[in-house]
Design an enzyme around this catalytic site. Sequence first.
Site, PDB file in Angstrom:
ATOM      1  N   CYS A 168     -11.107  25.172  24.279  1.00 18.30           N
ATOM      2  CA  CYS A 168     -11.427  25.180  22.623  1.00 18.30           C
ATOM      3  C   CYS A 168     -10.385  24.134  21.905  1.00 18.30           C
ATOM      4  O   CYS A 168     -10.834  23.535  21.139  1.00 18.30           O
ATOM      5  CB  CYS A 168     -10.529  26.607  22.451  1.00 18.30           C
ATOM      6  SG  CYS A 168      -9.029  26.614  23.047  1.00 18.30           S
ATOM      7  N   ALA A 194     -18.661  35.100  17.268  1.00 16.40           N
ATOM      8  CA  ALA A 194     -18.298  36.504  17.703  1.00 16.40           C
ATOM      9  C   ALA A 194     -17.106  36.690  16.944  1.00 16.40           C
ATOM     10  O   ALA A 194     -16.812  38.166  16.659  1.00 16.40           O
ATOM     11  CB  ALA A 194     -18.284  36.458  19.266  1.00 16.40           C
ATOM     12  N   GLY A 195     -16.132  35.841  16.747  1.00 15.35           N
ATOM     13  CA  GLY A 195     -14.885  36.277  16.017  1.00 15.35           C
ATOM     14  C   GLY A 195     -15.188  36.714  14.672  1.00 15.35           C
ATOM     15  O   GLY A 195     -14.268  37.535  14.196  1.00 15.35           O
ATOM     16  N   GLU A 227     -18.966  22.466  18.065  1.00 14.42           N
ATOM     17  CA  GLU A 227     -18.492  22.740  19.601  1.00 14.42           C
ATOM     18  C   GLU A 227     -19.500  22.486  20.616  1.00 14.42           C
ATOM     19  O   GLU A 227     -20.120  23.469  20.692  1.00 14.42           O
ATOM     20  CB  GLU A 227     -17.631  23.812  19.521  1.00 14.42           C
ATOM     21  CG  GLU A 227     -16.809  23.883  20.616  1.00 14.42           C
ATOM     22  CD  GLU A 227     -15.999  25.313  20.703  1.00 14.42           C
ATOM     23  OE1 GLU A 227     -16.596  26.409  20.612  1.00 14.42           O
ATOM     24  OE2 GLU A 227     -14.776  25.252  21.105  1.00 14.42           O
ATOM     25  N   GLY A 285     -12.707  33.514  21.959  1.00 18.81           N
ATOM     26  CA  GLY A 285     -13.730  33.374  22.223  1.00 18.81           C
ATOM     27  C   GLY A 285     -14.603  32.471  21.065  1.00 18.81           C
ATOM     28  O   GLY A 285     -13.813  31.635  20.191  1.00 18.81           O
ATOM     29  N   SER A 286     -15.690  32.596  20.703  1.00 19.97           N
ATOM     30  CA  SER A 286     -16.550  31.630  19.763  1.00 19.97           C
ATOM     31  C   SER A 286     -16.111  32.265  18.587  1.00 19.97           C
ATOM     32  O   SER A 286     -16.056  33.182  18.241  1.00 19.97           O
ATOM     33  CB  SER A 286     -18.074  31.946  20.233  1.00 19.97           C
ATOM     34  OG  SER A 286     -18.490  33.064  20.276  1.00 19.97           O
ATOM     35  N   THR A 287     -16.381  31.349  17.579  1.00 22.29           N
ATOM     36  CA  THR A 287     -16.215  31.425  16.152  1.00 22.29           C
ATOM     37  C   THR A 287     -17.202  32.425  15.589  1.00 22.29           C
ATOM     38  O   THR A 287     -16.822  33.380  14.794  1.00 22.29           O
ATOM     39  CB  THR A 287     -16.211  30.173  15.418  1.00 22.29           C
ATOM     40  OG1 THR A 287     -15.066  29.460  15.629  1.00 22.29           O
ATOM     41  CG2 THR A 287     -16.391  30.543  13.912  1.00 22.29           C
TER      42      THR A 287
HETATM   43  P1  NAD Z   1     -17.908  34.463  23.231  1.00 20.51           P
HETATM   44  O1  NAD Z   1     -17.462  34.401  22.181  1.00 20.51           O
HETATM   45  O2  NAD Z   1     -19.343  34.393  23.677  1.00 20.51           O
HETATM   46  O3  NAD Z   1     -17.352  35.538  24.469  1.00 20.51           O
HETATM   47  C1  NAD Z   1     -15.787  35.506  24.479  1.00 20.51           C
HETATM   48  C2  NAD Z   1     -15.842  36.819  24.998  1.00 20.51           C
HETATM   49  O4  NAD Z   1     -16.099  37.912  24.134  1.00 20.51           O
HETATM   50  C3  NAD Z   1     -16.471  37.485  26.506  1.00 20.51           C
HETATM   51  O5  NAD Z   1     -15.700  38.276  26.977  1.00 20.51           O
HETATM   52  C4  NAD Z   1     -17.744  38.006  25.679  1.00 20.51           C
HETATM   53  O6  NAD Z   1     -18.379  39.045  26.521  1.00 20.51           O
HETATM   54  C5  NAD Z   1     -17.065  38.826  24.399  1.00 20.51           C
HETATM   55  N1  NAD Z   1     -17.918  38.915  23.270  1.00 20.51           N
HETATM   56  C6  NAD Z   1     -18.772  38.350  22.755  1.00 20.51           C
HETATM   57  N2  NAD Z   1     -19.402  38.817  21.645  1.00 20.51           N
HETATM   58  C7  NAD Z   1     -18.655  39.867  21.460  1.00 20.51           C
HETATM   59  C8  NAD Z   1     -18.562  40.755  20.345  1.00 20.51           C
HETATM   60  N3  NAD Z   1     -19.399  40.744  19.206  1.00 20.51           N
HETATM   61  N4  NAD Z   1     -17.830  41.842  20.343  1.00 20.51           N
HETATM   62  C9  NAD Z   1     -16.864  41.969  21.474  1.00 20.51           C
HETATM   63  N5  NAD Z   1     -17.056  41.030  22.426  1.00 20.51           N
HETATM   64  C10 NAD Z   1     -17.805  40.087  22.490  1.00 20.51           C
HETATM   65  O7  NAD Z   1     -17.195  33.034  23.898  1.00 20.51           O
HETATM   66  P2  NAD Z   1     -17.594  32.118  25.395  1.00 20.51           P
HETATM   67  O8  NAD Z   1     -18.860  31.366  25.455  1.00 20.51           O
HETATM   68  O9  NAD Z   1     -17.566  33.094  26.264  1.00 20.51           O
HETATM   69  O10 NAD Z   1     -16.309  31.155  25.269  1.00 20.51           O
HETATM   70  C11 NAD Z   1     -16.316  30.148  24.722  1.00 20.51           C
HETATM   71  C12 NAD Z   1     -15.696  30.141  23.432  1.00 20.51           C
HETATM   72  O11 NAD Z   1     -14.443  30.498  23.405  1.00 20.51           O
HETATM   73  C13 NAD Z   1     -15.630  28.742  22.740  1.00 20.51           C
HETATM   74  O12 NAD Z   1     -16.040  28.868  21.166  1.00 20.51           O
HETATM   75  C14 NAD Z   1     -14.262  28.498  22.724  1.00 20.51           C
HETATM   76  O13 NAD Z   1     -13.720  27.514  21.926  1.00 20.51           O
HETATM   77  C15 NAD Z   1     -13.488  29.867  22.528  1.00 20.51           C
HETATM   78  N6  NAD Z   1     -12.254  29.698  23.180  1.00 20.51           N
HETATM   79  C16 NAD Z   1     -11.139  29.644  22.177  1.00 20.51           C
HETATM   80  C17 NAD Z   1      -9.725  29.584  22.564  1.00 20.51           C
HETATM   81  C18 NAD Z   1      -8.833  29.630  21.672  1.00 20.51           C
HETATM   82  O14 NAD Z   1      -7.550  29.818  22.156  1.00 20.51           O
HETATM   83  N7  NAD Z   1      -8.715  29.325  20.496  1.00 20.51           N
HETATM   84  C19 NAD Z   1      -9.516  29.533  24.091  1.00 20.51           C
HETATM   85  C20 NAD Z   1     -10.476  29.475  24.908  1.00 20.51           C
HETATM   86  C21 NAD Z   1     -11.924  29.459  24.571  1.00 20.51           C
END
Ligand code: NAD
Length: 477
Positions: free
Chosen positions: A284, A232-233, A382, A228-230
Amino acid sequence: MREHDRLFIDGDWAAPAGTGTIEVVSPHTEEVVGRVPEGTEADIDAAVAAARRAFDHGPWPRMTPAERAAILGRLAAIYAERQQEMADLITEEMGSPILFSVFGQAAMAQMVLQYYVNLADGYAWEDERAGMLGPVTVTREPVGVVAAIYPWNVPQFTLMLKLAPALLAGCTVVAKPSPEAPLDAYVLAEWIKEAGVPEGVVNIVPAGREVGAYLVAHLDVDKVAFTGSTAAGRRIGAVCGENLRRVTLELGGKSAAIILEDADLAATVEGLKMASLMNNGEACAAQTRILAPRSRYDEVADALAAMVGGLTVGDPADYGTEIGPLVARRQQDRVENYIRIGQDEGAKIITGGLNRPHDRGWYVAPTVFAGVRNDMRIAQEEIFGPVLALIPYEDEDDAVRIANDSAYGLGGSVWTADVDHGVEVARRIRTGSCGVNLYVLDPNTPFGGFKDSGLGRELGPEGLEAYLEHKAIPRPS
Ligand code: NAD
């Protein structure tokens, strides 16, 4: 219309604890195409408890890798036979152009699963070492209960990057799909049942981020695998650090495609259709910074504008479509806002812009900015949509410097007539992957990020390691 009123917990369809529902809206028609229950903390407790029981007492971790691979092989066979259904559904729920859904979403997910099935045989599950103090057996054991949290953009692929190695390792899993694209996970759950995966080994609870955060912090979870997003990561990594839980993070990117002086421009621009604009730019690893030598800048700008301006934008279910709608109105707003930011920063739109290609659906015109400096926000942040930034460079060292001048470090590519030289340039780029004259993710090779793009690797044997604990058993000689 797909209506689901259950969650997949403990090997069967369980009634949710709450009454909330998630509506899944087609990005093309803006109409509701499905409903699933909105998972709550109580549902997470039930799912984690089922996964914990299956790990602590069930057969799955106690089977041999070959026995697990036989069951996962059945799942891979079901997947191969019915992957078109999966592709159609993903297109319907999140707007991926159908050709990309077929190959980049469903077929890739199946291929990842098949890769790990094949890896079972021949992987060094344990080895004997002549230690310095005597013989030692080194085993690899499953890490335990895994929380798999993944985004909407490539839902099956990002789930399978976690599920396949975790299951092969002998772990049990609680998967949390995103609220935007939870429907495909229901199809997968049916296939998992049909393949004979024992109860409690896979549990699926769609929910929003707060409930996701609850899952991350759950002390019965041994490892968190997140895409997911940096932003949240970072939070997830902090919680896992505090709790000393294992974690892998696949996060955002702002990758560069470096067009070298000698590149065949027509072939390069054709290759960038996929490398830079795959999945509507909602990828991503999309190479959204295009680095062109100043000596060929105008020529590259013309070719890029012609390619991007000529893309077919429309119904993602149509096989002729190259760019579909973005996942949600929120994403359309975000991308259009970045187009405004680019204009305010002084970059020049050479194709696309703020005129929407269709009135209905969350479409944005594929856009190229020329005259971009790498310190502009449109080059550093991004955007996650079909917006490219064309940046001039002076010489090869300058190109490498610009490519590396990013908080992210996920993907990239080098385009050149001299492949060996391209490999030398790729070695200098601080990212987890960098292709030469193409960009692909091969299931047999590691994928992941340097810098703010994440921690750890998925795919390849490295992706299996992430679900294994190493244990040493020394004994007297
Ligand atoms: P996001 O971080 O908002 O959400 C991703 C997932 O995490 C969702 O299921 C969301 O409900 C959950 N989530 C969000 N915050 C959380 C938290 N604090 N604790 C636990 N779960 C949480 O991202 P998004 O907008 O859904 O997806 C797009 C992002 O994902 C982009 O930044 C993209 O670059 C990244 N992405 C990375 C890869 C990779 O392999 N590096 C692949 C695909 C997408």
